[in-house]
Motif scaffolding. Sequence first.
Motif, PDB file in Angstrom:
ATOM      1  N   ASP A  36     -22.490  11.850   4.282  1.00  0.00           N
ATOM      2  CA  ASP A  36     -22.545  10.582   3.895  1.00  0.00           C
ATOM      3  C   ASP A  36     -22.059  10.639   2.482  1.00  0.00           C
ATOM      4  OD1 ASP A  36     -24.350   9.330   5.803  1.00  0.00           O
ATOM      5  OD2 ASP A  36     -26.239  10.563   4.864  1.00  0.00           O
ATOM      6  N   ARG A  58     -13.317  14.815  -0.586  1.00  0.00           N
ATOM      7  CA  ARG A  58     -11.636  14.313  -0.360  1.00  0.00           C
ATOM      8  C   ARG A  58     -10.851  13.275  -1.353  1.00  0.00           C
ATOM      9  NH1 ARG A  58     -11.723  10.688   5.594  1.00  0.00           N
ATOM     10  NH2 ARG A  58     -12.188  12.914   6.440  1.00  0.00           N
ATOM     11  N   GLU A  60      -7.188  11.142  -1.900  1.00  0.00           N
ATOM     12  CA  GLU A  60      -6.210  10.951  -0.571  1.00  0.00           C
ATOM     13  C   GLU A  60      -5.092   9.839  -2.117  1.00  0.00           C
ATOM     14  OE1 GLU A  60      -8.503   7.946   1.534  1.00  0.00           O
ATOM     15  OE2 GLU A  60      -9.532   9.645   2.828  1.00  0.00           O
ATOM     16  N   ASN A  62      -1.010   8.547  -0.861  1.00  0.00           N
ATOM     17  CA  ASN A  62      -0.554   8.108   0.160  1.00  0.00           C
ATOM     18  C   ASN A  62      -0.585   9.187   1.900  1.00  0.00           C
ATOM     19  OD1 ASN A  62      -0.114   6.161  -0.860  1.00  0.00           O
ATOM     20  ND2 ASN A  62       1.275   7.122  -1.981  1.00  0.00           N
ATOM     21  N   THR A  65      -3.540  14.107   1.264  1.00  0.00           N
ATOM     22  CA  THR A  65      -4.782  14.138   1.552  1.00  0.00           C
ATOM     23  C   THR A  65      -5.339  15.870   1.347  1.00  0.00           C
ATOM     24  OG1 THR A  65      -4.524  14.801   3.836  1.00  0.00           O
ATOM     25  CG2 THR A  65      -5.365  12.121   3.395  1.00  0.00           C
ATOM     26  N   HIS A 263       2.681  -0.452   1.101  1.00  0.00           N
ATOM     27  CA  HIS A 263       3.456  -0.304   2.219  1.00  0.00           C
ATOM     28  C   HIS A 263       1.785   0.178   3.072  1.00  0.00           C
ATOM     29  CE1 HIS A 263       5.763   0.052   5.337  1.00  0.00           C
ATOM     30  NE2 HIS A 263       5.687   0.875   5.545  1.00  0.00           N
ATOM     31  N   ASN A 264       1.076   0.541   3.159  1.00  0.00           N
ATOM     32  CA  ASN A 264      -0.415   1.073   3.616  1.00  0.00           C
ATOM     33  C   ASN A 264      -1.290   0.391   4.127  1.00  0.00           C
ATOM     34  OD1 ASN A 264       0.719   3.359   4.252  1.00  0.00           O
ATOM     35  ND2 ASN A 264       0.410   4.766   2.928  1.00  0.00           N
ATOM     36  N   TYR A 267      -4.126  -3.213  -1.239  1.00  0.00           N
ATOM     37  CA  TYR A 267      -3.746  -3.675  -1.839  1.00  0.00           C
ATOM     38  C   TYR A 267      -5.273  -3.610  -3.238  1.00  0.00           C
ATOM     39  CZ  TYR A 267      -1.258  -5.292   1.478  1.00  0.00           C
ATOM     40  OH  TYR A 267      -0.379  -6.345   2.278  1.00  0.00           O
ATOM     41  N   ARG A 299      -8.468  -9.721  -1.880  1.00  0.00           N
ATOM     42  CA  ARG A 299      -8.974 -10.587  -1.803  1.00  0.00           C
ATOM     43  C   ARG A 299     -10.324 -10.004  -3.629  1.00  0.00           C
ATOM     44  NH1 ARG A 299     -11.059  -8.796   3.682  1.00  0.00           N
ATOM     45  NH2 ARG A 299      -9.238  -9.141   4.753  1.00  0.00           N
ATOM     46  N   GLN A 405      13.288 -10.370  10.556  1.00  0.00           N
ATOM     47  CA  GLN A 405      12.708  -9.359   9.767  1.00  0.00           C
ATOM     48  C   GLN A 405      11.962  -8.211  10.022  1.00  0.00           C
ATOM     49  OE1 GLN A 405      10.239 -12.240   6.549  1.00  0.00           O
ATOM     50  NE2 GLN A 405      10.252 -10.592   5.416  1.00  0.00           N
ATOM     51  N   SER A 478       1.787 -20.849  14.593  1.00  0.00           N
ATOM     52  CA  SER A 478       1.427 -19.362  15.939  1.00  0.00           C
ATOM     53  C   SER A 478       2.429 -19.048  15.567  1.00  0.00           C
ATOM     54  CB  SER A 478       1.532 -20.261  17.127  1.00  0.00           C
ATOM     55  OG  SER A 478       0.095 -21.386  16.963  1.00  0.00           O
ATOM     56  N   LEU A 479       3.435 -19.810  15.179  1.00  0.00           N
ATOM     57  CA  LEU A 479       4.858 -18.846  15.370  1.00  0.00           C
ATOM     58  C   LEU A 479       5.009 -18.233  14.130  1.00  0.00           C
ATOM     59  CD1 LEU A 479       6.899 -21.912  16.869  1.00  0.00           C
ATOM     60  CD2 LEU A 479       6.674 -18.880  17.951  1.00  0.00           C
ATOM     61  N   ARG A 480       4.490 -18.090  12.918  1.00  0.00           N
ATOM     62  CA  ARG A 480       4.318 -18.128  11.887  1.00  0.00           C
ATOM     63  C   ARG A 480       5.948 -18.264  11.066  1.00  0.00           C
ATOM     64  NH1 ARG A 480       1.244 -14.379  14.073  1.00  0.00           N
ATOM     65  NH2 ARG A 480      -0.712 -14.696  13.767  1.00  0.00           N
TER      66      ARG A 480
END
Lengths: 527, 331
Positions: A36, A58, A60, A62, A65, A263-264, A267, A299, A405, A478-480
Amino acid sequence: MVKRKRKSSEEYSFRFVIEDELAPIAFVQLFDGENDLVHSGYGSIENLRVPRGMYRLRVELNEFTEEREYRITSDITDKLTLVKISSAMPLLGRINTHEYFSIPTEKWSSEVTLKTSEQLPNSIFLFFRYAHPTVPLKSAGGDPMLHQNFMILDRDRQVLFILDKENTRWCKNENKVDNVLVEHFAWCAFHVSVPSGQYYLHYNGERKREIPLYVFPRWQTQLFLMFSSEPVFSTTRIFIGRNGFNRHDAEAAIIDALLQKMHNGIYQVPPSIKLQAADGKWENPMFGIVVCYIYLLSRENSDDGLIETMRKNLEHRILDAAISPDIVALRLLSAIHKKERLQKEENKKASAENRVAETIQFELPSVKFNEPCMVAAGMKAVLNYAQTIEKDVTGDLVDKIFTSQRPDTIFTSYVPPPLPADVKRSQSSRLSNLLSRIWSTNLEAKFEKDNGWVTAVLRELLAHDKEGKLDLNDLAKSLRLPPKKVAKYVRMLENEGSIYTTVKNFFSSKERGRVAIIKENLARFKK
Amino acid sequence: MSENYGIIIGVQHYKGIDPLEGPHNDAADFEDWLRSSTGGNVPANNCMRFTSLNDFSKPLQHQIDEWFGNVYQILTGKKGLRLYCYFSGHGLGVSWNETALLLPNWSTIMRNAALSSKKYIDKLIGDGVFEQIYFFMDCCSNRLPGSDPLPPSFSRPMTSSNPGEHLAIYASEFDTPAFEAMQLNDTMDNSLARGLFTQVLLEGLKGAAAGPNGLLTVGDLVKYVKTELPEFAKKMGKTQYIRQNASLSPDVQVIDHKHAETYEITILFNVAGPTLVLENTYAETELEINTQTGSWSGSLRRGNYWLRKQDEERAEMKIVVNGLKNRFTYG
């Protein structure tokens, strides 16, 4: 029923220190003996009080680890001295950094490899490198071929420089320790001073690529790339330097690690980095760009004011901020972020007052993107903007690259449309022949055809829209793709319409039904 | 009594992208667990496994949805208890909570030939045909623009006033690939490529994730996979973390079966001499063991234990008692 855990009454202090410049962005979690989570956060753990027991830590960062186990029956202090990560940037402390990469990087980022008539304080520096434990780099006549097929394009995508063995500096060698081969290596550096503005690194090899580069006034835009048998574009790092590259640059190390986090899909800006940003204790524009992107893509809302200050600082520090696509994209993202926060607040208020939330009216800044951003997240913001606003906000090139892209790097990278020079050359050499003229204009068409998935998906969407409900914006979402781009593909389908009519007898009845729906929908769009 | 249902999809043949090697084996293993009385306890008639063919004709969406439609038909006027959905194949991340589960006919042109995890989960929740809905997805979540995966074609006429609850576990975070690896088993003659996620998930479901009372809850399962997968992936030289979302409460049981609370454990001592102390998670002594005897056997409750030399503070060896392994070697 909520499980209650037994807890030892004995408590001890736990301290874990990370002695690495990347400590502020190393994510540290401490778990108890039942797995936990007890603590999570960025950087060192200072004096955490924990009950007696077994623990697992742990760290971490990138690809790095590290796990450690502790039996805490007394106060404990432990440390980690090196975070082992690799990078295309030959920074000190990265596991793949060797002097035979970092020294030439420092040297050739300070001296131009190609002299031009005018020496300007702004430049482009490229550093490509290869390393393999057993396989030497393929070469022709003893020259490493790292420069091959690379060119620099100007804002209009006209060829400015073609990299060759004369205008680059390079080396190919072996690293031996005690006469034992450790690895084969090679590098290639290209440095040229250029006026500030938009450029492109174009690769014309088997797997074509193009990467936009922006040169800020009085700054050097640096691009680092690693090679295997061909360029590994996923390793691309774009950086901005003042007086060349410095392998000891702590700010560069943080930026590099933050880019990898981004990239991972992580954010999150660690609190200490946010404070550093707010205090203005940074020099490199890339630091501001990356921190702003990460925050604005999250967010989070708790530090909106702080990031806004940082973004404005960024605009003030860079002389032509108004036209740099990344800076403009950040202005846009900032407005979108603010709009979302206001809507969130309204939703919360409405929910408390038991009423339906109103849609916040918030005008986004009026901007246009004729050139692509360097950071791929910026392009995503541009696309979202293009889909929400009725105005035409994207230039021809930006429109074209949305469909090609490549997602393997944090930077904008795409299969390039044909170079304007190639299209012209092809047209002039074959102009006398009608069939050839069709072929030449088809250079552009071929690029669009390679993106044939768009028309295939569009056809599917229209075939299923039996009630004719979808509009251009729905299709774009839909097609972005930007609505303008979708309109172009709709026109391509309209041209196909005549083909449908000619060969309709070849379709099965089910297919004929589909075609009829597609045609009805296309007619609707034409109106 | 309400029954459990299960659908398993393993796709290793793809028209437009590289084939995979593991999904059929993974799907078969998952089905074994699903039908076992100590596992998902799904009756044979309630269970469907779809695997791909090399002509890419199966499984396609209408075949999958037909199974759902039939189950909806059977469950008219009543409610199923648990629905377990398992997918192994290629995947694309559409957003942080939506993955496109690619069908065999998928290609860069046919980029919508995929099931939308979110749309299927939302539909199954909203229709309220099952009390508990489990989605386990062993596939990548990296991105490709312009993919709009398909929603289900089955539906109840009205959204249920009593919707289901769900747990969805994705093999990887958004925009990171899930990996397959060579399985190193005891006989070493089996070189099946297996999804790392499926291996860890099945270990957990078979009991390794159960709590101290032997019951396997949603919280226990998520904690187990979240902890074990990164470690297992690291051993394979990979980095892999799961992503999950759930409306099910963490203490809801994933299966009815109660696993053992204690196991008979044997510890062999390669190094005879020191007296060892076996400690629990609170660093409290459970046993003192004399290594001169060459081995120790006894009963231990589920949980994590550590061995240390009596005169040393540092723990030397971790012993995990969860039914996966009952023999340990010290030294």
